[in-house]
Design an enzyme around this catalytic site. Structure first.
Site, PDB file in Angstrom:
ATOM      1  N   ARG A 108      -0.002  -8.536  14.001  1.00 18.08           N
ATOM      2  CA  ARG A 108      -0.468  -7.519  13.034  1.00 18.08           C
ATOM      3  C   ARG A 108      -1.435  -8.143  12.032  1.00 18.08           C
ATOM      4  O   ARG A 108      -2.457  -7.556  11.696  1.00 18.08           O
ATOM      5  CB  ARG A 108       0.722  -6.900  12.289  1.00 18.08           C
ATOM      6  N   LYS A 152       0.826  -1.212   0.000  1.00 20.70           N
ATOM      7  CA  LYS A 152       0.000   0.000   0.000  1.00 20.70           C
ATOM      8  C   LYS A 152       0.864   1.268   0.000  1.00 20.70           C
ATOM      9  O   LYS A 152       0.637   2.189  -0.758  1.00 20.70           O
ATOM     10  CB  LYS A 152      -0.938   0.036   1.229  1.00 20.70           C
ATOM     11  N   ARG A 159      -9.423   1.582   9.121  1.00 16.84           N
ATOM     12  CA  ARG A 159      -9.007   0.238   9.523  1.00 16.84           C
ATOM     13  C   ARG A 159     -10.056  -0.471  10.362  1.00 16.84           C
ATOM     14  O   ARG A 159      -9.855  -1.615  10.745  1.00 16.84           O
ATOM     15  CB  ARG A 159      -7.738   0.371  10.362  1.00 16.84           C
ATOM     16  N   ARG A 170      11.561  -0.928  10.650  1.00 16.07           N
ATOM     17  CA  ARG A 170      10.537  -0.501  11.613  1.00 16.07           C
ATOM     18  C   ARG A 170      10.478  -1.481  12.769  1.00 16.07           C
ATOM     19  O   ARG A 170      10.584  -2.693  12.549  1.00 16.07           O
ATOM     20  CB  ARG A 170       9.161  -0.473  10.907  1.00 16.07           C
ATOM     21  N   ARG A 205      11.635  -5.390   4.655  1.00 11.89           N
ATOM     22  CA  ARG A 205      11.454  -3.960   4.381  1.00 11.89           C
ATOM     23  C   ARG A 205      12.471  -3.105   5.138  1.00 11.89           C
ATOM     24  O   ARG A 205      12.780  -3.342   6.313  1.00 11.89           O
ATOM     25  CB  ARG A 205      10.052  -3.517   4.790  1.00 11.89           C
TER      26      ARG A 205
HETATM   27  P1  AP5 Z   1       4.853  -1.545   1.674  1.00  9.78           P
HETATM   28  O1  AP5 Z   1       4.444  -0.755   0.486  1.00  9.78           O
HETATM   29  O2  AP5 Z   1       5.661  -0.879   2.730  1.00  9.78           O
HETATM   30  O3  AP5 Z   1       3.575  -2.289   2.317  1.00  9.78           O
HETATM   31  P2  AP5 Z   1       2.338  -1.731   3.146  1.00  9.78           P
HETATM   32  O4  AP5 Z   1       1.113  -2.395   2.620  1.00  9.78           O
HETATM   33  O5  AP5 Z   1       2.358  -0.234   3.159  1.00  9.78           O
HETATM   34  O6  AP5 Z   1       2.678  -2.342   4.552  1.00  9.78           O
HETATM   35  P3  AP5 Z   1       2.677  -1.723   6.034  1.00  9.78           P
HETATM   36  O7  AP5 Z   1       3.319  -2.763   6.881  1.00  9.78           O
HETATM   37  O8  AP5 Z   1       3.266  -0.348   6.055  1.00  9.78           O
HETATM   38  O9  AP5 Z   1       1.161  -1.658   6.311  1.00  9.78           O
HETATM   39  P4  AP5 Z   1       0.524  -1.503   7.681  1.00  9.78           P
HETATM   40  O10 AP5 Z   1      -0.872  -1.191   7.244  1.00  9.78           O
HETATM   41  O11 AP5 Z   1       0.656  -2.626   8.610  1.00  9.78           O
HETATM   42  O12 AP5 Z   1       1.369  -0.340   8.377  1.00  9.78           O
HETATM   43  P5  AP5 Z   1       0.968   1.098   8.903  1.00  9.78           P
HETATM   44  O13 AP5 Z   1       2.175   1.916   8.902  1.00  9.78           O
HETATM   45  O14 AP5 Z   1      -0.260   1.581   8.215  1.00  9.78           O
HETATM   46  O15 AP5 Z   1       5.616  -2.844   1.116  1.00  9.78           O
HETATM   47  C1  AP5 Z   1       6.113  -3.845   1.998  1.00  9.78           C
HETATM   48  C2  AP5 Z   1       7.432  -4.393   1.450  1.00  9.78           C
HETATM   49  O16 AP5 Z   1       7.194  -5.081   0.220  1.00  9.78           O
HETATM   50  C3  AP5 Z   1       8.461  -3.297   1.121  1.00  9.78           C
HETATM   51  O17 AP5 Z   1       9.726  -3.761   1.449  1.00  9.78           O
HETATM   52  C4  AP5 Z   1       8.333  -3.095  -0.393  1.00  9.78           C
HETATM   53  O18 AP5 Z   1       9.544  -2.690  -0.982  1.00  9.78           O
HETATM   54  C5  AP5 Z   1       7.909  -4.475  -0.862  1.00  9.78           C
HETATM   55  N1  AP5 Z   1       6.970  -4.449  -1.989  1.00  9.78           N
HETATM   56  C6  AP5 Z   1       5.935  -3.579  -2.167  1.00  9.78           C
HETATM   57  N2  AP5 Z   1       5.254  -3.892  -3.290  1.00  9.78           N
HETATM   58  C7  AP5 Z   1       5.872  -4.987  -3.819  1.00  9.78           C
HETATM   59  C8  AP5 Z   1       5.625  -5.785  -4.975  1.00  9.78           C
HETATM   60  N3  AP5 Z   1       4.590  -5.525  -5.805  1.00  9.78           N
HETATM   61  N4  AP5 Z   1       6.441  -6.833  -5.210  1.00  9.78           N
HETATM   62  C9  AP5 Z   1       7.462  -7.109  -4.372  1.00  9.78           C
HETATM   63  N5  AP5 Z   1       7.766  -6.384  -3.264  1.00  9.78           N
HETATM   64  C10 AP5 Z   1       6.968  -5.338  -2.994  1.00  9.78           C
HETATM   65  O19 AP5 Z   1       0.496   0.778  10.415  1.00  9.78           O
HETATM   66  C11 AP5 Z   1       1.431   0.445  11.401  1.00  9.78           C
HETATM   67  C12 AP5 Z   1       0.705   0.420  12.761  1.00  9.78           C
HETATM   68  O20 AP5 Z   1       0.172   1.731  13.057  1.00  9.78           O
HETATM   69  C13 AP5 Z   1      -0.523  -0.505  12.867  1.00  9.78           C
HETATM   70  O21 AP5 Z   1      -0.151  -1.826  13.180  1.00  9.78           O
HETATM   71  C14 AP5 Z   1      -1.333   0.179  13.970  1.00  9.78           C
HETATM   72  O22 AP5 Z   1      -0.777  -0.123  15.239  1.00  9.78           O
HETATM   73  C15 AP5 Z   1      -1.085   1.663  13.710  1.00  9.78           C
HETATM   74  N6  AP5 Z   1      -2.107   2.253  12.825  1.00  9.78           N
HETATM   75  C16 AP5 Z   1      -1.874   2.836  11.616  1.00  9.78           C
HETATM   76  N7  AP5 Z   1      -3.005   3.283  11.070  1.00  9.78           N
HETATM   77  C17 AP5 Z   1      -4.005   2.973  11.962  1.00  9.78           C
HETATM   78  C18 AP5 Z   1      -5.417   3.177  11.933  1.00  9.78           C
HETATM   79  N8  AP5 Z   1      -6.033   3.739  10.895  1.00  9.78           N
HETATM   80  N9  AP5 Z   1      -6.141   2.716  12.994  1.00  9.78           N
HETATM   81  C19 AP5 Z   1      -5.523   2.119  14.060  1.00  9.78           C
HETATM   82  N10 AP5 Z   1      -4.182   1.907  14.141  1.00  9.78           N
HETATM   83  C20 AP5 Z   1      -3.427   2.333  13.075  1.00  9.78           C
END
Ligand code: AP5
Length: 233
Positions: free
Chosen positions: A188, A30, A105, A177, A144
């Site tokens: 997660r 994402k 979420r 991270r 990552r």
């Molecule tokens: P990447 O693009 O970083 O993946 P992502 O889907 O963004 O993954 P995240 O882990 O950041 O999502 P998340 O939703 O858990 O984290 P967030 O920060 O929102 O890609 C991942 C890897 O794959 C990278 O290394 C990339 O290079 C590689 N890649 C990408 N595309 C590829 C492809 N097509 N092919 C091969 N490789 C590829 O949330 C973190 C924490 O914050 C949560 O756990 C929660 O505690 C809190 N939080 C955040 N938002 C909320 C909310 N709205 N409500 C409540 N808690 C929240």
């Protein structure tokens, strides 16, 4: 002429004028795609995860509350998230649309977003659902690395930087991270299944859900995302 309406090579920039939501499990891609789409349309990339990490780095009360939850793979309470998003949407750079990554979420967040968008004159969001076999996620998450300066996303297995541990764009050091440690991945994914996955059905009922095969390569996924966004009314 408004220079933000023109690309560096002189073409007219396409307008978004919509709210786009990227929905999918941790590691689905994402953030990678949201950065690209937001850059293409010159609109803000609104990652609630990045906002929370900024608060943690700055040591704000919000960051202090969020840190242990994030590091153990749990969601941060809706009340905190909603306040943070409401404040961000008020900023003038959001007037032409935005790309949400990691928000909403929970069903509560999704319902609230619908109301907020109405108040700001936007239609219901275009929701891009990143569909991927969970077996692929561990390698993406634990591999990552992110640039400490610009937040650029790499993967030591799939998308390594040219110089190990250095960002290709600004030479910044890459870091992992805290919630990307192997032991935090399972909680997660569980939080995603229980609290966030039901949103696919929620947005499907509203007729706003579009799916992308997130197991494909980055450029193929980008093209599909662009087709979805361009085709959305
Ligand atoms: P990447 O693009 O970083 O993946 P992502 O889907 O963004 O993954 P995240 O882990 O950041 O999502 P998340 O939703 O858990 O984290 P967030 O920060 O929102 O890609 C991942 C890897 O794959 C990278 O290394 C990339 O290079 C590689 N890649 C990408 N595309 C590829 C492809 N097509 N092919 C091969 N490789 C590829 O949330 C973190 C924490 O914050 C949560 O756990 C929660 O505690 C809190 N939080 C955040 N938002 C909320 C909310 N709205 N409500 C409540 N808690 C929240």
């Amino acid at each position: 002429m408004d220079t933000s309406a023109v690309t560096p090579d002189g073409r007219l920039r396409e307008k978004l004028n919509a709210a786009v939501v990227f929905l999918g499990p941790p590691g689905a891609g994402k953030g990678t795609q949201a950065k690209e789409l937001a850059k293409k349309y010159c609109v803000p990339h609104l990652s609630t995860g990045d906002m929370l990490r900024e608060n943690i780095a700055a040591g704000t009360p919000l960051g202090v509350q969020a840190k242990p939850l994030m590091e153990s793979g749990q969601l941060v309470p809706d009340s905190i998230i909603l306040k943070m998003v409401a404040a961000r949407i008020e900023k003038p750079d959001c007037s032409g649309g935005f790309v949400f990554d990691g928000f909403p979420r929970t069903v509560t967040q999704a319902q609230w977003l619908g109301e907020l968008l109405k108040q700001h004159g936007f239609k219901q969001p275009v929701v891009v659902h990143f569909v991927i076999d969970p077996a692929l996620l561990m390698r993406r998450i634990t591999g990552r690395r992110m640039c400490k300066i610009g937040g650029e996303i790499y993967n030591i297995y799939e998308r390594p930087p040219i110089v190990p541990n250095r960002c290709d764009s600004d030479g910044g050091e890459l870091e992992q991270r805290p919630d990307d440690r192997e032991e935090v991945v399972a909680p997660r994914l569980l939080a995603y299944e229980k609290q966030t996955a039901p949103l696919a059905a929620y947005f499907r009922r509203l007729g706003r859900l579009r799916e992308v095969d997130a197991a494909k390569g980055v450029s193929e996924v980008s093209q599909r995302v662009l087709d979805i966004v361009r085709g959305a009314e």
